[in-house]
Design a protein around this motif. Structure first.
Motif, short mmCIF file in Angstrom:
data_model
loop_
_atom_site.label_atom_id
_atom_site.label_comp_id
_atom_site.label_asym_id
_atom_site.label_seq_id
_atom_site.Cartn_x
_atom_site.Cartn_y
_atom_site.Cartn_z
N GLU A 163 -13.45 5.36 2.85
CA GLU A 163 -12.07 5.49 3.34
C GLU A 163 -12.09 5.69 4.86
O GLU A 163 -12.80 6.54 5.37
N GLY A 172 -11.20 2.01 0.31
CA GLY A 172 -9.84 2.45 0.59
C GLY A 172 -9.22 3.28 -0.52
O GLY A 172 -8.17 2.92 -1.06
N GLN A 195 -1.35 1.06 4.35
CA GLN A 195 -1.25 2.08 3.28
C GLN A 195 -0.01 1.90 2.41
O GLN A 195 1.12 2.20 2.81
N ASP A 236 -15.27 2.71 8.30
CA ASP A 236 -14.68 1.37 8.14
C ASP A 236 -15.55 0.55 7.20
O ASP A 236 -16.73 0.31 7.48
N ASN A 278 -7.90 -1.22 -4.23
CA ASN A 278 -6.56 -1.61 -3.79
C ASN A 278 -6.64 -1.55 -2.27
O ASN A 278 -6.57 -0.49 -1.68
N LEU A 338 -0.65 3.82 -4.74
CA LEU A 338 -0.30 3.79 -6.17
C LEU A 338 -0.29 5.24 -6.64
O LEU A 338 -1.32 5.92 -6.57
N1 SAM Z 1 -6.47 3.01 -3.18
C1 SAM Z 1 -5.29 3.74 -2.76
C2 SAM Z 1 -4.19 3.52 -3.77
O1 SAM Z 1 -4.32 2.61 -4.56
O2 SAM Z 1 -3.20 4.26 -3.73
C3 SAM Z 1 -4.85 3.33 -1.36
C4 SAM Z 1 -4.54 1.88 -1.19
S1 SAM Z 1 -3.93 1.43 0.40
C5 SAM Z 1 -3.29 -0.18 0.02
C6 SAM Z 1 -5.37 0.95 1.34
C7 SAM Z 1 -6.33 2.07 1.73
O3 SAM Z 1 -7.41 1.51 2.48
C8 SAM Z 1 -5.73 3.13 2.62
O4 SAM Z 1 -6.07 4.40 2.15
C9 SAM Z 1 -6.35 2.88 4.00
O5 SAM Z 1 -6.46 4.05 4.79
C10 SAM Z 1 -7.68 2.32 3.62
N2 SAM Z 1 -8.30 1.44 4.63
C11 SAM Z 1 -7.68 0.61 5.50
N3 SAM Z 1 -8.58 -0.09 6.22
C12 SAM Z 1 -9.80 0.32 5.80
C13 SAM Z 1 -11.13 -0.02 6.17
N4 SAM Z 1 -11.39 -0.94 7.11
N5 SAM Z 1 -12.16 0.60 5.54
C14 SAM Z 1 -11.91 1.53 4.57
N6 SAM Z 1 -10.68 1.89 4.20
C15 SAM Z 1 -9.63 1.30 4.79
#
Ligand code: SAM
Length: 281
Positions: A77, A55, A27, A103, A122, A30
């Motif tokens: 998410e 995500g 995590q 997932d 992202n 942005l």
């Molecule tokens: N999109 C948001 C932003 O730009 O602020 C969050 C980006 S953060 C880098 C990655 C996001 O992916 C997090 O919210 C995390 O909980 C989620 N995530 C991690 N592994 C995942 C998975 N296997 N499937 C779905 N979401 C996931």
């Protein structure tokens, strides 16, 4: 007041829902909505499209996609803690945002989407590369998506767009460029994220080509390229010995000197080599 203006700033959302960033979920959020709108614009005209977002976290990019006119967004998410923040966005854009808690590596989103479909995300970096490879290697081409607009570590982005002769040219470049047009459209310093990651990031935009750039059997190409780059310092006649006992003949038929190394071989020549070999079942 537009829908996006009715939503509280992301810093408040994070504080209110106690969304302290978890490393295990990759995590890095942005929070600058000008930036997330800019990323959304790189995805192209969204007004006629369903957008698959993986995500969404607290929803910065989700807001960007919707404010830039996406017809619908389907967001997957894993972190349950983010759901109330995403529900607030869904309320501001009635009927335009669907959120699935789960997932992304295990969920098939297709029954929730209506073509044309674009993907924007992202992503946590480990999940990102795995999803990209899956999206680039479907059974049928063209794939379910028109375009992918994805944030990666800068180093991974460079591997995707790399050309022959580059140290980072490899399997990812071949997979991406064989059936898509790939370019880096935005570079972001660590400070663009909260918390900042250790390295810089970049957004890669990939447009699916209607058909492969050069004919080849997908499995054979993938097998040959994996073998060639697994031993990238070796000459191809040695690196590809396991692929065929007559590999020198096949290399020559494809116009590749058997003493060449994988790093020097163009996508077109790899496709010619795959055509010369017997297709894999
Ligand atoms: N999109 C948001 C932003 O730009 O602020 C969050 C980006 S953060 C880098 C990655 C996001 O992916 C997090 O919210 C995390 O909980 C989620 N995530 C991690 N592994 C995942 C998975 N296997 N499937 C779905 N979401 C996931």
């Amino acid at each position: 007041m537009s829908a996006i203006d009715s939503l509280p700033p992301l810093r408040e959302v994070i504080a209110e829902h106690q969304l302290s960033a978890r490393k295990s979920l990759g995590q890095n959020f942005l929070l600058d909505l000008n930036l997330t709108a800019k990323i959304a614009r790189q995805a192209g005209d969204l007004s006629e499209c369903d957008v698959l977002e993986i995500g969404p976290g607290p929803g910065g990019l989700t807001r960007g996609l919707l404010s830039e006119g996406a017809r619908r967004v389907l967001a997957i998410e894993k972190d349950q803690r983010c759901l109330p923040a995403l529900a607030e966005i869904a309320q501001a854009y009635p009927g335009q945002l669907e959120v699935i808690n789960g997932d992304a590596l295990e969920i098939d989103p297709l029954s929730h989407l209506t073509p044309p479909i674009r993907v924007a995300a992202n992503l946590p970096y480990n999940v990102g590369t795995e999803l990209l490879v899956r999206w680039l290697t479907p059974k049928e081409w063209p794939p379910f998506w028109q375009s992918l607009t994805l944030m990666f570590q800068r180093e991974v982005a460079e591997r995707i767009v790399a050309q022959p002769g580059s140290k980072v040219y490899g399997r990812l470049a071949i997979l991406a460029q064989w059936r898509a047009e790939a370019k880096i459209v935005l570079s972001l310093p660590p400070g663009a994220f909260t918390p900042p990651p250790k390295v810089s990031s970049a957004v890669v935009h990939l447009n699916a080509l209607p058909e492969p750039r050069f004919p080849a059997d997908a499995k054979t190409l993938s097998h040959v390229v994996a073998a060639a780059f697994n031993q990238r310092r070796k000459m191809l006649r040695a690196a590809l010995k396991s692929v065929s006992p007559d590999i020198e003949d096949h290399l020559k038929a494809a116009g590749i000197p058997p003493t060449e190394r994988a790093e020097q071989v163009s996508l077109e020549a790899f496709c010619a080599l795959a055509r010369s070999l017997k297709p894999l079942d």
